[in-house]
Scaffold this active site. Structure first.
Site, mmCIF file in Angstrom:
data_model
loop_
_atom_site.group_PDB
_atom_site.id
_atom_site.type_symbol
_atom_site.label_atom_id
_atom_site.label_comp_id
_atom_site.label_asym_id
_atom_site.label_seq_id
_atom_site.Cartn_x
_atom_site.Cartn_y
_atom_site.Cartn_z
ATOM 1 N N SER A 1 2.166 -21.609 38.235
ATOM 2 C CA SER A 1 0.891 -20.919 38.032
ATOM 3 C C SER A 1 0.055 -21.661 37.006
ATOM 4 C CB SER A 1 1.142 -19.482 37.545
ATOM 5 O OG SER A 1 -0.059 -18.875 37.113
ATOM 6 N N TYR B 1 5.392 -12.962 32.546
ATOM 7 C CA TYR B 1 5.130 -13.734 33.765
ATOM 8 C C TYR B 1 4.844 -15.193 33.431
ATOM 9 C CZ TYR B 1 2.498 -15.323 37.895
ATOM 10 O OH TYR B 1 2.029 -16.027 38.989
#
Length: 286
Positions: A175, A188
């Site tokens: 990400s 996350y």
């Protein structure tokens, strides 16, 4: 192309593609396959929706058969299977929990048995919950996020290696957040940093076996994870998804699929340990 997302939320994780408003785009009508993955078999975790579904459809258009691993989104998985089969390729769907190492091995074994081999592994299943204060991240949330986002990648890769031959490829989904940080997604983001290290280290270990390991780092992409996580925190943030990026919008899964094709195919034969950033123009130098 611009955003046209009304404020919205979904009340459960993982999110559901069937509840997206508007629906996502998974492959562009003008994308022409050229047999880049002919004769290959790919296993994609989180392949029922979002980026994983886009990868599955692109792989199928390039000639690959596909195994889709998903949690419990049965309608989304059935639709993803239909879309892969519409490209003239075989597809199996395998429900289960990537937090379970035994399930990961069983999913790999079923793929090999049903489709005749394994050449490409895409680790893509992901989990995120918004918390704006570190004190509000419970032990359970922290451990769940790590179990899905990185333990599952390890379990799948370990199980797949027995079947991967020279020229095979492992592709991990990381990400933009691991490169720039995200105040609302500390756990996350931490798992995505772990994926970065996993990708780079494993790439070095597997070079001698001629197995390439790379990763794709999406920016804000229109997937069910957005309304199911960010939308639960603030539905209005979904409407402005991606507005902070240089291109001023969120991306569509269709804009990720070709990156996975490149890393899965022989086009990337001299590429390993690398990151493709598909993020709307944000320069991250990583």
């Amino acid at each position: 192309m611009s955003n046209n997302f009304p404020p919205q939320k979904q009340d459960r994780l993982p999110g559901r593609e069937t509840e997206m408003n508007p629906p996502a785009e998974f492959i562009r009508e003008d994308y022409r396959g050229s047999g880049k993955l002919a004769g290959k078999v790919a296993l994609i975790t989180g392949g029922d929706s979002g980026i994983g579904r886009a990868a599955a459809i692109h792989f199928a258009r390039e000639g690959a058969d596909v195994a889709i691993v998903y949690f419990d989104e049965h309608d989304d998985a059935a639709e993803a299977k239909r879309l892969v089969e519409a490209e003239g390729r075989r597809c199996i769907i395998i429900p289960g929990d990537v937090r379970d190492s035994a399930f990961c091995k069983a999913a790999v074994d079923e793929t090999v048995k049903s489709l005749g081999g394994l050449h490409v592994l895409v680790n893509n299943a992901g989990h995120q919950v918004v918390q704006t204060r570190l004190e509000d991240i419970t032990d359970e949330q922290w451990e769940t996020t790590f179990a899905i986002n990185i333990h599952g990648y390890f379990y799948m890769a370990r199980a797949a290696l027995e079947h991967l031959s020279p020229g095979s490829s492992i592709i991990n989904t990381t990400s933009i957040n691991s490169f720039v940080g995200n105040a609302m997604l500390v756990d996350y983001t931490s798992t995505k940093g772990a994926i970065d290290g996993f990708t780079r280290s494993l790439s070095q270990q597997l070079i001698e076996r001629d197995i390439r390991v790379n990763q794709v780092a999406p920016g804000p992409i229109w997937t069910p994870l957005q309304p199911a996580s960010i939308g639960q925190h603030d539905p209005q943030k979904v409407a402005s998804l991606g507005s902070e990026m240089p291109m001023g919008r969120a991306g569509q899964p269709s804009e990720l699929g070709p990156a996975y094709v490149y890393l899965a195919s022989n086009d990337s034969s001299y590429v390993s340990g690398q990151t493709i950033h598909v993020n709307g123009g944000k320069v991250v130098n990583g």
